[in-house]
Design a protein around this motif. Structure first.
Motif, PDB file in Angstrom:
ATOM      1  N   ALA A  39       3.662  -2.395   2.034  1.00  0.00           N
ATOM      2  CA  ALA A  39       2.938  -2.195   0.775  1.00  0.00           C
ATOM      3  C   ALA A  39       1.456  -1.968   1.047  1.00  0.00           C
ATOM      4  N   GLY A  40       0.886  -2.695   2.003  1.00  0.00           N
ATOM      5  CA  GLY A  40      -0.514  -2.487   2.363  1.00  0.00           C
ATOM      6  C   GLY A  40      -0.757  -1.105   2.909  1.00  0.00           C
ATOM      7  N   LEU A  41       0.140  -0.645   3.792  1.00  0.00           N
ATOM      8  CA  LEU A  41       0.017   0.714   4.329  1.00  0.00           C
ATOM      9  C   LEU A  41       0.182   1.749   3.223  1.00  0.00           C
ATOM     10  N   GLY A  42       1.130   1.497   2.325  1.00  0.00           N
ATOM     11  CA  GLY A  42       1.316   2.411   1.200  1.00  0.00           C
ATOM     12  C   GLY A  42       0.076   2.501   0.329  1.00  0.00           C
ATOM     13  N   SER A  43      -0.584   1.365   0.098  1.00  0.00           N
ATOM     14  CA  SER A  43      -1.812   1.360  -0.688  1.00  0.00           C
ATOM     15  C   SER A  43      -2.911   2.173  -0.007  1.00  0.00           C
ATOM     16  N   LEU A  44      -3.040   2.006   1.302  1.00  0.00           N
ATOM     17  CA  LEU A  44      -4.053   2.750   2.054  1.00  0.00           C
ATOM     18  C   LEU A  44      -3.813   4.259   1.956  1.00  0.00           C
ATOM     19  N   LEU A  45      -2.566   4.681   2.164  1.00  0.00           N
ATOM     20  CA  LEU A  45      -2.247   6.107   2.133  1.00  0.00           C
ATOM     21  C   LEU A  45      -2.351   6.677   0.723  1.00  0.00           C
ATOM     22  N   MET A  46      -1.916   5.900  -0.274  1.00  0.00           N
ATOM     23  CA  MET A  46      -1.994   6.390  -1.652  1.00  0.00           C
ATOM     24  C   MET A  46      -3.446   6.521  -2.107  1.00  0.00           C
ATOM     25  N   ALA A  62       0.161   0.245  -8.145  1.00  0.00           N
ATOM     26  CA  ALA A  62       1.517   0.764  -7.971  1.00  0.00           C
ATOM     27  C   ALA A  62       2.243   0.072  -6.826  1.00  0.00           C
ATOM     28  N   THR A  63       1.569  -0.061  -5.675  1.00  0.00           N
ATOM     29  CA  THR A  63       2.250  -0.663  -4.518  1.00  0.00           C
ATOM     30  C   THR A  63       2.546  -2.140  -4.743  1.00  0.00           C
TER      31      THR A  63
END
Length: 334
Positions: A8-15, A52-53
Motif C-alpha cells: 500500500a505504501g508503494l502504491g501510494s508513492l507511485l499513485m 485510495a491506497t
C-alpha cells in the motif's frame, strides 16, 4: 499483513507520481497568492493517493478479520465522504455551509459505527451523559478534520504529523499489549509516507483538501477507537495530536475575538509565522516531528503506562505548546 501494508505504501508513492503528472498536464496547479506560504505554482490533489491506497488496503484487512466491521464501515463511510467533499472543493468550490453539513454527516456516520464516545473521565468524573457525549463527539470530529485542513499550509507538515501520530499510537498499543490494533495506524503511516516522498520540502505536489480532511477525521476516529480499547489510550492519542490542536485552536480563538471570518484563508498560524521567520518550511516541519517524538510521545506513554489522569497529562503536554504559539504570534493580525 506486513506485505499488504508495504504494498500500500508503494502504491501510494507511485499513485502520487501519476497524479502529479496528471495535474501538470491539466494545469491543476496551486497558484501562489497573498495568502500562500509557497512561491511557485505547485500541483495539488496528491492526497487522493493515500486516501485510495489506505481505503483499499483497509478493505483487505477487514476481509481477513483484522479490523472489526463497525470500525471498517465507520472509516470507509466517514473518510470516503470527507475525501469526496475535499476533492470536489479542490476542483471547484463548495459553499462553506454545505461543506460543514457534509462534515457533520460524516462525523455522525463514523461516531455511529464506533458506538459513540468511549467512556472517558475528567479528573475521575464521567465526561458526559450519552446524549451530550454524542454532541461532544460530533464537535470533536468536525473540529479535528477542519483544523487538519487549516494546518496543511507548508510543505510536509501535515504528512509528518500524521506519520508521527500513527507511529506513536501504534507504540502505545504495543506497550499496552493491544497489538491487534496496531495495523490500521501503521497502514495510514506507511501510505502517507509514500505521499511524503513527493511532499517533503520543497514539495513537488500538495495533498489538497481531500487529503487533509481525510487525515483529520480518520485520526479522530482512530483516537476514539483507542478510547474504547482503554480510555487512557484516547488521551494518549489526543496528546500526540497536540501540535496541531494547540496551534489551530489558539489561532481560531484569537481570530474569533477580533470578529474575523474564520473560514477565510489567512497566514496567521504559529507554524506559518515560524516558516517566514526562519525563511524555510523544512526546519518548521522537522521541528514538529521533534516535538512529537521527544516531548509528546513520552508524556502520552507516561499517561498510558503509569495511569496518569488523561486530562492532567494533556494539560502538561499542551502547556509549552501554548507558549510556543504565543512566541510565534499565533492568531495575530498579519
Amino acid at each position: 499483513m506486513i506485505w499488504l501494508i508495504l504494498a500500500a505504501g508503494l502504491g501510494s508513492l507511485l499513485m502520487t507520481a501519476a497524479l502529479r503528472r496528471y495535474a501538470l498536464a491539466r494545469s491543476l496547479l496551486d497558484i501562489p497568492n497573498a495568502r500562500s506560504s509557497h512561491s511557485l505554482p505547485t500541483p495539488r490533489g496528491g492526497g487522493v493517493a493515500f486516501v485510495a491506497t489506505f481505503l483499499i488496503a483497509a478493505l483487505f484487512l477487514g476481509w481477513n478479520g483484522i479490523i472489526a466491521p463497525g470500525l471498517l464501515y465507520g472509516l470507509m463511510g466517514a473518510g470516503g465522504l470527507i475525501a469526496l467533499i475535499g476533492f470536489m472543493d479542490d476542483h471547484g468550490h463548495i459553499a462553506a455551509r454545505w461543506r460543514l453539513l457534509g462534515h457533520f454527516a460524516a462525523a455522525g456516520w463514523g461516531l455511529y459505527w464506533l458506538g459513540g464516545m468511549p467512556p472517558l473521565s475528567v479528573f475521575g468524573l464521567a465526561l458526559a451523559p450519552a446524549a451530550l457525549g454524542v454532541v461532544i463527539g460530533l464537535l470533536y470530529l468536525v473540529w479535528l478534520l477542519n483544523l487538519y485542513n487549516f494546518m496543511d499550509g507548508i510543505d510536509g507538515i501535515a504528512s509528518i504529523e500524521a506519520i508521527c501520530v500513527c507511529m506513536g499510537g501504534g507504540l502505545l498499543y504495543w506497550m499496552t499489549g493491544n497489538t491487534q490494533a496496531i495495523w490500521l495506524p501503521m497502514l495510514l503511516a506507511v501510505t502517507v509516507a509514500g505521499f511524503l516522498f513527493w511532499n517533503f520540502p520543497p514539495a513537488r505536489i500538495f495533498m489538497g483538501d481531500a487529503g487533509s480532511g481525510f487525515l483529520g477525521i480518520v485520526l479522530g476516529l482512530l483516537a476514539l477507537q483507542a478510547g474504547w480499547i482503554n480510555p487512557l489510550l484516547f488521551w494518549g492519542w489526543l496528546i500526540l495530536l497536540g501540535v496541531f490542536v494547540v496551534d489551530a485552536t489558539f489561532t481560531l480563538i484569537r481570530r474569533l475575538t477580533r470578529g474575523e471570518k474564520v473560514y477565510e484563508a489567512h497566514r496567521s498560524h504559529a507554524y506559518q509565522y515560524a516558516s517566514r521567520r526562519h525563511g524555510s518550511h523544512l526546519p518548521v516541519s522537522l521541528s514538529v516531528a521533534a516535538i512529537n517524538l521527544l516531548w509528546l510521545l513520552p508524556i502520552a506513554a507516561a499517561v498510558v503506562i503509569m495511569k496518569v489522569d488523561g486530562v492532567l497529562g494533556t494539560l502538561v503536554a499542551y502547556a509549552p505548546l501554548t507558549l510556543l504559539a504565543v512566541k510565534y504570534r499565533a492568531g495575530e493580525r498579519e
